[in-house]
Design an enzyme around this catalytic site. Structure first.
Site, PDB file in Angstrom:
ATOM      1  N   ARG A 192       1.056  -1.599   0.347  1.00 53.43           N
ATOM      2  CA  ARG A 192      -0.359  -0.285   0.090  1.00 53.43           C
ATOM      3  C   ARG A 192       0.694   1.502   0.141  1.00 53.43           C
ATOM      4  O   ARG A 192       1.912   0.953   0.405  1.00 53.43           O
ATOM      5  CB  ARG A 192      -1.076   0.018   1.725  1.00 53.43           C
ATOM      6  CG  ARG A 192      -0.414  -0.266   2.646  1.00 53.43           C
ATOM      7  CD  ARG A 192      -1.438  -0.418   3.684  1.00 53.43           C
ATOM      8  NE  ARG A 192      -0.661  -0.360   4.991  1.00 53.43           N
ATOM      9  CZ  ARG A 192      -1.626   0.012   6.504  1.00 53.43           C
ATOM     10  NH1 ARG A 192      -2.588  -0.408   5.875  1.00 53.43           N
ATOM     11  NH2 ARG A 192      -0.874  -0.132   7.347  1.00 53.43           N
ATOM     12  N   ARG A 199       1.385   8.378  12.203  1.00 52.87           N
ATOM     13  CA  ARG A 199      -0.837   8.691  13.118  1.00 52.87           C
ATOM     14  C   ARG A 199      -0.538   9.293  14.029  1.00 52.87           C
ATOM     15  O   ARG A 199       0.766   9.697  14.745  1.00 52.87           O
ATOM     16  CB  ARG A 199      -0.637   7.076  13.357  1.00 52.87           C
ATOM     17  CG  ARG A 199      -0.503   6.114  12.353  1.00 52.87           C
ATOM     18  CD  ARG A 199       0.051   4.543  12.380  1.00 52.87           C
ATOM     19  NE  ARG A 199       0.190   3.617  11.450  1.00 52.87           N
ATOM     20  CZ  ARG A 199      -0.265   2.902  11.074  1.00 52.87           C
ATOM     21  NH1 ARG A 199      -1.323   2.846  11.581  1.00 52.87           N
ATOM     22  NH2 ARG A 199       0.007   2.422  10.282  1.00 52.87           N
ATOM     23  N   ASP A 269      -4.152   4.847  17.258  1.00 49.00           N
ATOM     24  CA  ASP A 269      -3.300   4.437  16.078  1.00 49.00           C
ATOM     25  C   ASP A 269      -3.800   4.108  14.986  1.00 49.00           C
ATOM     26  O   ASP A 269      -2.593   4.183  13.472  1.00 49.00           O
ATOM     27  CB  ASP A 269      -2.537   2.888  16.824  1.00 49.00           C
ATOM     28  CG  ASP A 269      -3.447   2.288  17.148  1.00 49.00           C
ATOM     29  OD1 ASP A 269      -4.689   2.491  17.707  1.00 49.00           O
ATOM     30  OD2 ASP A 269      -3.841   1.124  16.236  1.00 49.00           O
ATOM     31  N   ASN A 270      -5.132   4.118  14.609  1.00 45.50           N
ATOM     32  CA  ASN A 270      -4.861   4.050  12.999  1.00 45.50           C
ATOM     33  C   ASN A 270      -5.870   5.239  12.381  1.00 45.50           C
ATOM     34  O   ASN A 270      -6.649   5.582  11.534  1.00 45.50           O
ATOM     35  CB  ASN A 270      -6.752   3.294  13.236  1.00 45.50           C
ATOM     36  CG  ASN A 270      -5.950   2.329  13.660  1.00 45.50           C
ATOM     37  OD1 ASN A 270      -5.090   1.294  13.584  1.00 45.50           O
ATOM     38  ND2 ASN A 270      -7.211   1.074  14.191  1.00 45.50           N
TER      39      ASN A 270
HETATM   40  P1  AMP Z   1      -5.711  -2.535  13.957  1.00 45.74           P
HETATM   41  O1  AMP Z   1      -5.820  -2.345  15.605  1.00 45.74           O
HETATM   42  O2  AMP Z   1      -5.483  -3.785  13.087  1.00 45.74           O
HETATM   43  O3  AMP Z   1      -4.729  -1.548  13.546  1.00 45.74           O
HETATM   44  O4  AMP Z   1      -3.935  -3.541  15.133  1.00 45.74           O
HETATM   45  C1  AMP Z   1      -3.816  -3.086  15.980  1.00 45.74           C
HETATM   46  C2  AMP Z   1      -2.049  -2.623  16.435  1.00 45.74           C
HETATM   47  O5  AMP Z   1      -1.734  -4.530  16.030  1.00 45.74           O
HETATM   48  C3  AMP Z   1      -1.146  -2.471  15.586  1.00 45.74           C
HETATM   49  O6  AMP Z   1       0.160  -2.304  16.285  1.00 45.74           O
HETATM   50  C4  AMP Z   1      -0.794  -3.787  14.244  1.00 45.74           C
HETATM   51  O7  AMP Z   1       0.331  -3.783  14.354  1.00 45.74           O
HETATM   52  C5  AMP Z   1      -0.493  -5.117  15.465  1.00 45.74           C
HETATM   53  N1  AMP Z   1      -1.276  -6.271  15.001  1.00 45.74           N
HETATM   54  C6  AMP Z   1      -2.582  -6.829  14.083  1.00 45.74           C
HETATM   55  N2  AMP Z   1      -2.179  -7.514  13.853  1.00 45.74           N
HETATM   56  C7  AMP Z   1      -1.164  -8.007  13.879  1.00 45.74           C
HETATM   57  C8  AMP Z   1      -0.307  -9.582  14.108  1.00 45.74           C
HETATM   58  N3  AMP Z   1      -1.107 -10.147  13.256  1.00 45.74           N
HETATM   59  N4  AMP Z   1       0.857  -9.307  13.604  1.00 45.74           N
HETATM   60  C9  AMP Z   1       1.304  -8.268  14.799  1.00 45.74           C
HETATM   61  N5  AMP Z   1       0.786  -7.983  14.779  1.00 45.74           N
HETATM   62  C10 AMP Z   1      -0.635  -7.219  14.307  1.00 45.74           C
HETATM   63 MG    MG Z   2      -3.811  -0.177  12.915  1.00 43.41          MG
END
Ligand code: AMP
Ligand code: MG
Length: 520
Positions: A192, A199, A269-270
């Site tokens: 992407r 963020r 963080d998003n």
């Molecule tokens: P998200 O809510 O999907 O934006 O993720 C929140 C946090 O969890 C971020 O720091 C992501 O990088 C981490 N994260 C989500 N899925 C995974 C995964 N499968 N392995 C490692 N880190 C993850």
């Molecule tokens: Mg995220």
């Protein structure tokens, strides 16, 4: 494959000196160097021709072995240094500490036609920020991100973009509904693009650690690279920066409300510092218009990130950003004024957006109540948002009594329309006709204006699921069909009429179509 690589993030910001790919707290650094994981059998599924062009690449480049290997993490280009970014975040209202790119790896930055793009792989393996995760992504969530980010762009919604979608050839274990039923799924990687993946949480992490020195380094970098029109970094510029982030955030969310997009996980963080829609996870599209709806089952209890609450959550997140930036700005009054402006701007812009959806040009005081009454009506029985607004373009101001017939198709269960509800609708159409009589444009002019803001085609939840089900069986044709369809969301495309339809009944309670979790 020739790319004009100009890395700025890694060359101008502090790096984590520890080169080991072990999970840990990383302090006084904006990123850690990492190498993407080798995958057993990489295979490209789809490439965006538009995004190739943005990088100065051709479709021939995209067919090369080098492209495949780079975009699946199997080859690191010479003179590039892949890295994972360090950030923190507030998750569902609580400070969560360090998060970071747990499964995103930035490859390099490309400059082309005066634009700069960071190329990032999602699902390319562990990083120091992976916490308990495996750093991988599965095919279903990768298809969802790939299709939706491009669909959003063509809808005119600020967003990160997607370049390619590939299988890794490896299996990934996931418990989709977090109910003790883990199963293997196909691993995938989306590449992407964004001018920056910074963020709100990128700033919050330094503030939380009281590392004001690096907070300033990062903020100055952000302003110099991405907000240079504000001038040289200073206290005043920081405040203007905050005001602009606030404006961009609001603008993005108003667009979401316009098209019926629900992000699902609006944690800090998003939240992109550029006001772009980022991190497509358990997002969903409104089918029945419902302020209380969220696709994310992980948020089912509180529905914090429900459709109607997105503007509030944008503001809540901006408060967290304000707290993080405060040590550098030190002007609580001015920062509060920015946040107050968000609220007043929201009222104004939301009204403006709804007027445009109704094809109203002039501004009449009573519009606010008129729109509110419509929103109440839309929620009395399940009414498809996209079909309702699109078909409303056919309304004839001299035939108010035809209103219900025109939007009939938008009702999920026509038998729910009691006589009282019908009367309420007819009364609303009478008001609409009357209101339109005060406008100077013709019905057909109004229709074309409405069609430019009320999409005909959106990535309905079940459509993505159909593409996923086929892809699971090795058939990628629907991914391409939807990709092409969603490039022209405001055009009629009669050959694609079947996608201008309500969600089928089978999709109502299906996992993936109406129920999504953070598992991806
Ligand atoms: P998200 O809510 O999907 O934006 O993720 C929140 C946090 O969890 C971020 O720091 C992501 O990088 C981490 N994260 C989500 N899925 C995974 C995964 N499968 N392995 C490692 N880190 C993850
Ligand atoms: Mg995220």
């Amino acid at each position: 494959m020739k790319l004009n690589i100009k890395d700025k993030f890694t060359t101008q910001l502090p790096a984590d000196p520890n080169m080991e790919n072990s999970r840990r707290q990383v302090t006084e650094a904006c990123f850690s160097y990492v190498t993407p994981k080798q995958t057993s059998n990489p295979q490209l599924i789809h490439v965006s021709p538009e995004m190739l062009l943005k990088l100065g690449l051709t479709e021939v480049d995209a067919k090369s072995d080098e492209f495949l290997k780079v975009m699946t993490g199997n080859r690191v280009l010479e003179n590039t240094t892949p890295y994972a970014m360090c950030y923190g975040g507030h998750q569902f209202g609580n400070w969560a500490g360090q998060l970071g790119d747990g499964r995103a790896i930035n490859l390099f930055e490309v400059e082309h036609e005066n634009k700069s793009w960071v190329v990032q792989l999602k699902g390319a393996g562990e990083t120091p920020y992976s916490r308990s995760g495996d750093g991988l992504a599965v095919l279903r969530s990768s298809i969802r991100e790939y299709l939706c980010s491009e669909a959003m762009y063509y809808l005119g919604v600020p967003t990160t973009r997607a370049l390619s979608l590939a299988l890794t050839g490896d299996q990934v274990l996931r418990d989709v509904m977090y109910n003790g039923n883990p199963a293997y799924e196909k691993g995938a990687i989306v590449s992407r693009l964004s001018p920056s993946f910074l963020r709100f949480g990128s700033y919050e992490i330094f503030a939380a650690r009281q590392d004001h020195k690096n907070l300033k380094v990062l903020l100055d970098f952000t302003i110099n690279q991405h907000f240079s029109h504000l001038g040289k970094p200073s206290k005043d510029t920081y405040l203007q920066f905050f005001a602009e982030v606030s404006e961009r955030t609001l603008e993005m969310i108003i667009h979401w409300q316009r098209v019926g997009f629900v992000h699902g996980v609006l944690n800090t963080d998003n939240m992109s510092i550029l006001g772009l829609t980022i991190d497509y996870g358990p997002y969903g599209w409104l089918e029945g218009f419902d302020f209380g709806w969220t696709p994310n089952t992980t948020d089912r209890q509180n529905k914090r990130y429900r459709y109607g609450n997105q503007p509030n959550m944008g503001l809540w997140n901006l408060y967290q950003l304000a707290n993080a930036l405060f040590p550098l700005i030190e002007d609580a009054k001015a920062m509060e004024a920015v946040l107050e402006k968000y609220t007043t701007d929201f009222e104004l812009q939301s009204l403006k957006m709804m007027r445009s959806k109704l094809g109203l040009q002039s501004e009449v005081k009573s519009d606010q109540l008129f729109i509110q009454d419509l929103e109440d009506l839309l929620q009395l029985t399940e009414t498809d948002m996209t079909i309702f607004f699109r078909n409303l373009g056919d309304f004839n101001k001299d035939e108010a009594s035809e209103g219900l017939t025109i939007i009939n198709e938008a009702f999920y269960n026509i038998t729910e329309l009691s006589d009282t509800i019908r009367q309420q609708w007819n009364a609303w159409f009478d008001r609409y006709a009357e209101r339109l009589q005060t406008e100077s444009i013709s019905d057909s002019q109004r229709k074309s204006q409405m069609n430019a803001v009320n999409p005909k085609y959106v990535l309905r939840n079940y459509m993505a699921q159909l593409a996923i089900d086929k892809a699971d069986q090795g058939d990628y044709t629907l991914i391409d069909e939807l990709f092409q369809l969603l490039k022209k969301p405001y055009e009629d495309q009669p050959e694609h009429q079947k996608w201008f339809a309500k969600r089928p009944e089978w999709a109502r309670h299906k996992v993936g179509s109406s129920m999504l979790s953070c598992s991806s």
